[in-house]
Motif scaffolding. Structure first.
Motif, mmCIF file in Angstrom:
data_model
loop_
_atom_site.group_PDB
_atom_site.id
_atom_site.type_symbol
_atom_site.label_atom_id
_atom_site.label_comp_id
_atom_site.label_asym_id
_atom_site.label_seq_id
_atom_site.Cartn_x
_atom_site.Cartn_y
_atom_site.Cartn_z
ATOM 1 N N PRO A 1 0.795 -1.235 0.000
ATOM 2 C CA PRO A 1 0.000 0.000 0.000
ATOM 3 C C PRO A 1 0.825 1.282 0.000
ATOM 4 O O PRO A 1 0.326 2.324 -0.454
ATOM 5 C CB PRO A 1 -0.830 -0.113 1.288
ATOM 6 N N ASP A 2 2.064 1.220 0.497
ATOM 7 C CA ASP A 2 2.828 2.451 0.688
ATOM 8 C C ASP A 2 4.102 2.550 -0.137
ATOM 9 O O ASP A 2 4.815 3.552 -0.031
ATOM 10 C CB ASP A 2 3.196 2.600 2.170
ATOM 11 N N ILE A 3 4.422 1.541 -0.937
ATOM 12 C CA ILE A 3 5.671 1.593 -1.690
ATOM 13 C C ILE A 3 5.600 2.705 -2.733
ATOM 14 O O ILE A 3 4.545 3.008 -3.296
ATOM 15 C CB ILE A 3 5.971 0.229 -2.351
ATOM 16 N N ASP A 4 6.734 3.358 -2.991
ATOM 17 C CA ASP A 4 6.788 4.417 -3.997
ATOM 18 C C ASP A 4 6.604 3.829 -5.394
ATOM 19 O O ASP A 4 7.135 2.747 -5.706
ATOM 20 C CB ASP A 4 8.124 5.150 -3.934
ATOM 21 N N ILE A 5 5.886 4.562 -6.231
ATOM 22 C CA ILE A 5 5.637 4.157 -7.615
ATOM 23 C C ILE A 5 5.920 5.344 -8.519
ATOM 24 O O ILE A 5 5.568 6.490 -8.196
ATOM 25 C CB ILE A 5 4.181 3.694 -7.824
ATOM 26 N N VAL A 6 6.545 5.086 -9.666
ATOM 27 C CA VAL A 6 6.722 6.081 -10.726
ATOM 28 C C VAL A 6 6.107 5.513 -12.000
ATOM 29 O O VAL A 6 6.412 4.378 -12.393
ATOM 30 C CB VAL A 6 8.212 6.401 -10.966
ATOM 31 N N ILE A 7 5.240 6.280 -12.637
ATOM 32 C CA ILE A 7 4.662 5.906 -13.935
ATOM 33 C C ILE A 7 5.037 6.990 -14.938
ATOM 34 O O ILE A 7 4.802 8.183 -14.687
ATOM 35 C CB ILE A 7 3.131 5.776 -13.873
ATOM 36 N N VAL A 8 5.605 6.586 -16.066
ATOM 37 C CA VAL A 8 5.838 7.515 -17.178
ATOM 38 C C VAL A 8 5.146 6.954 -18.403
ATOM 39 O O VAL A 8 5.080 5.739 -18.592
ATOM 40 C CB VAL A 8 7.350 7.735 -17.441
#
Length: 257
Positions: A32-39
């Motif tokens: 639930p809290d992990i960092d995510i990057v979407i490009v």
């Protein structure tokens, strides 16, 4: 002590908003809290589904960046890595889905207790578990790309190339300048040949698995057909005219350029 606060999941997407939705919510189900990057480099501003767009507005641990149209897979991944603020990142294709066996704690344990720069996992494709670790050598203008490992230690097999599902040391990838932005597709082999040149240590473990949905769509597929030209670009860059692939005991596949 390392924790998943040291890890970012990065996703490069293109013309598959439903895939991004499935992947995003599967990550949040388990982490639930992990960092995510979407490009994303699609040709529309609506590159996320309404459901995903609504969810990320209240998600404090995600960054989303719209790129110029069709910058390609390599440049997109580089843009994602630029946004990473953590020591490690997990590389994800947009048509992956997390399952119970997608154990990022195990990924983190493996990379922090070894000297590896990258540790890969396995794919579940239509219920079949697929492994992919190869050793690559260029001899007499032929690239030999053969299943196998140099050695195995503490449950890690060390090779030259793994699936595009791995945890990596962020600085290690930055030091090799990430992916070559010339490669809009078929960046995989070139990336790992260059990682080998930079003496990055590449490993694979068998107890971290992700589901690969192998999603295709007409508007998406018409861009994928360019793949052969980028394979040829890699051959020209590394001066080989033949690519000999021998994976998992199958008959050799020989590609000439």
């Amino acid at each position: 002590m390392n924790s998943l606060k040291d890890v970012t999941c990065i996703i490069k997407s293109f013309k598959r908003p439903q895939c991004v939705e499935d992947l995003y919510f599967s990550i949040r189900e388990y982490y639930p809290d992990i960092d995510i990057v979407i490009v994303d480099d699609s040709d529309t501003d609506k590159f996320l589904s309404d459901k995903t767009f609504t969810a990320i507005k209240s998600d404090d641990n995600i960054q989303v960046k719209k790129l110029d149209f069709d910058v390609g897979l390599a440049a997109g991944r580089n843009a994602a890595v630029e946004l990473v603020k953590t020591k490690y990142f997990v590389l994800l294709d947009d048509d992956f889905v997390f399952i119970p066996e997608t154990n990022l704690d195990r990924f983190l344990e493996a990379i922090t207790t070894s000297n590896a720069d990258m540790i890969g996992g396995l794919l579940n494709e239509f219920g079949t578990i697929r492994s992919f670790c190869t050793i690559m050598n260029i001899k007499d203008n032929v690239l030999y790309d053969i299943s196998g490992c140099y050695k195995e230690e503490n449950g890690i097999g060390y090779s030259d190339k793994i699936y595009n599902f791995f945890i990596a040391n962020t600085e290690s990838i930055r030091k090799m300048d990430g992916w070559d932005p010339q490669f809009k597709l078929c960046e995989h082999t070139e990336f790992f040949l260059r990682a080998k040149e930079h003496k990055l240590v590449v490993g694979c473990i068998s107890d971290v698995i992700i589901r690969h949905t192998v999603t295709r769509a007409p508007d998406y597929d018409r861009y994928r057909i360019r793949g052969r030209s980028f394979q040829k670009l890699a051959a020209q860059k590394y001066n080989y005219h033949t690519w000999v692939q021998k994976y998992n005991g199958n008959q050799p596949n020989i590609i000439k350029y």
